[in-house]
Design an enzyme around this catalytic site. Structure first.
Site, PDB file in Angstrom:
ATOM      1  N   GLU A   4       3.029   7.074  -6.758  1.00  0.00           N
ATOM      2  CA  GLU A   4       3.773   8.110  -5.800  1.00  0.00           C
ATOM      3  C   GLU A   4       4.968   8.494  -6.670  1.00  0.00           C
ATOM      4  O   GLU A   4       5.519   9.650  -6.457  1.00  0.00           O
ATOM      5  CB  GLU A   4       4.253   7.388  -4.739  1.00  0.00           C
ATOM      6  CG  GLU A   4       2.966   6.959  -3.792  1.00  0.00           C
ATOM      7  CD  GLU A   4       2.229   7.973  -3.018  1.00  0.00           C
ATOM      8  OE1 GLU A   4       2.728   9.209  -3.439  1.00  0.00           O
ATOM      9  OE2 GLU A   4       1.081   7.725  -2.473  1.00  0.00           O
ATOM     10  N   GLU A  42       1.824  15.147   0.832  1.00  0.00           N
ATOM     11  CA  GLU A  42       3.508  15.271   0.393  1.00  0.00           C
ATOM     12  C   GLU A  42       4.096  14.133   0.260  1.00  0.00           C
ATOM     13  O   GLU A  42       3.596  13.297   0.743  1.00  0.00           O
ATOM     14  CB  GLU A  42       4.231  16.397   1.367  1.00  0.00           C
ATOM     15  CG  GLU A  42       5.296  16.897   1.023  1.00  0.00           C
ATOM     16  CD  GLU A  42       6.200  17.595   2.180  1.00  0.00           C
ATOM     17  OE1 GLU A  42       7.474  17.947   2.016  1.00  0.00           O
ATOM     18  OE2 GLU A  42       5.529  17.658   3.099  1.00  0.00           O
ATOM     19  N   GLU A  89       0.995   1.320  -6.180  1.00  0.00           N
ATOM     20  CA  GLU A  89       0.849   2.183  -5.290  1.00  0.00           C
ATOM     21  C   GLU A  89       2.409   2.914  -5.406  1.00  0.00           C
ATOM     22  O   GLU A  89       2.438   4.055  -5.506  1.00  0.00           O
ATOM     23  CB  GLU A  89       1.040   1.535  -3.694  1.00  0.00           C
ATOM     24  CG  GLU A  89      -0.344   1.020  -3.453  1.00  0.00           C
ATOM     25  CD  GLU A  89      -1.189   2.152  -3.154  1.00  0.00           C
ATOM     26  OE1 GLU A  89      -0.883   3.303  -3.045  1.00  0.00           O
ATOM     27  OE2 GLU A  89      -2.436   1.853  -2.997  1.00  0.00           O
ATOM     28  N   GLY A  96       1.793   3.221   0.092  1.00  0.00           N
ATOM     29  CA  GLY A  96       0.952   2.101   0.097  1.00  0.00           C
ATOM     30  C   GLY A  96      -0.431   2.460   0.238  1.00  0.00           C
ATOM     31  O   GLY A  96      -0.948   3.433   0.021  1.00  0.00           O
ATOM     32  N   PRO A 128      -2.552  -6.937  15.644  1.00  0.00           N
ATOM     33  CA  PRO A 128      -4.134  -6.735  15.928  1.00  0.00           C
ATOM     34  C   PRO A 128      -4.124  -4.991  15.838  1.00  0.00           C
ATOM     35  O   PRO A 128      -5.454  -4.553  15.464  1.00  0.00           O
ATOM     36  CB  PRO A 128      -4.709  -7.359  16.976  1.00  0.00           C
ATOM     37  CG  PRO A 128      -3.733  -8.592  16.966  1.00  0.00           C
ATOM     38  CD  PRO A 128      -2.202  -8.215  16.623  1.00  0.00           C
TER      39      PRO A 128
END
Length: 253
Positions: free
Chosen positions: A77, A130, A73, A57, A99
């Site tokens: 990957e 990795e 994203e 992400g 929060p």
């Protein structure tokens, strides 16, 4: 308010008068490898949580919508090109905005669930040390960064539940498949063996779930026997009746 008033308001608007909040996307990407359900994880190369495993992400860019950021994203990957990315099922899973979930600042993550067949070995992006497909059953007590353990749990439950009432199990398979291969998806994702004959009957009784291609496999089963019929995904959006998990069937009884 007329157009001029609107323009005047926006010209004097000061975003810095409000607390800064960033938006990220995290992807629970699932695939089946060697008969086991696998989850894509990356080992963080930078603080915070350097060295910890995490979901792929990152920050949503100013010119991106949420789904575009998640696909970018995931593509970074996995190394998937546009053609193979089109085969990936992607849906929004949920929003996570505690929060204290990120020590850097107030960051809200919009998590997505993704799955597809035969996803390749991952290629770690520049900010990761990795990347790997890890068997879901082997995650155990592995500590994940941020609140990603919670996101993974909710993503797995979403995937298992959606296989009950939608035809999304077919998205783990190639365009043509056998009922036995489809049963293997259910068994792998649910983690329960299923009665072959009952499963076959239930699948064919659901309108629009699968449709016959008219073709068969090139060879019979491992023990010989007739060649298996090949099917493709039908046009159903929902399964009625639903295919319930064994535990859920027991509850209903």
């Amino acid at each position: 308010m007329n157009v001029l008033d609107e323009q005047e308001f926006l010209a004097g608007y000061d975003p810095s008068a409000y607390p800064a909040v960033a938006v990220t996307t995290d992807v629970v990407a699932l695939t089946i490898r060697e008969g086991a359900l696998h989850l894509l994880l990356v080992r963080r190369g930078q603080p915070p949580y350097a060295g910890h495993w995490a979901l792929p992400g990152g920050f949503v860019q100013p010119d991106e919508d949420l789904a575009t950021g998640a696909r970018r994203e995931l593509a970074e990957e996995t190394g998937l090109g546009d053609e193979r990315m089109r085969r990936v099922h992607l849906e929004q899973l949920g929003s996570y905005g505690d929060p204290g979930r990120d020590p850097r600042m107030r960051i809200v993550s919009i998590a997505h669930l993704a799955f597809a067949p035969d996803l390749p070995d991952p290629v770690a992006a520049s900010d990761a040390a990795e990347a790997a497909w890890l068997p879901v059953d082997a995650l155990g007590n592995r500590q994940l960064a941020f609140d990603h353990a919670r996101i993974v749990d909710e993503g797995l439950e979403r995937a298992r539940a959606k296989l009950e009432y939608t035809p999304l199990a077919t998205r783990f398979l190639d365009a043509e498949f056998t009922i036995s291969e489809l049963r293997g998806v259910y068994e792998t994702v649910w983690g329960h063996p299923l009665h072959a004959g009952n499963f076959h009957r239930k699948v064919l009784s659901v309108p629009g779930f699968v449709e016959s291609t008219g073709a068969t496999t090139e060879r019979g089963g491992a023990r010989g026997g007739p060649r298996a019929k090949l099917y493709r995904a039908g046009d159903a959006r929902l399964l009625h009746p639903a295919l319930l998990r064994p535990a859920r069937e027991e509850e209903i009884r």
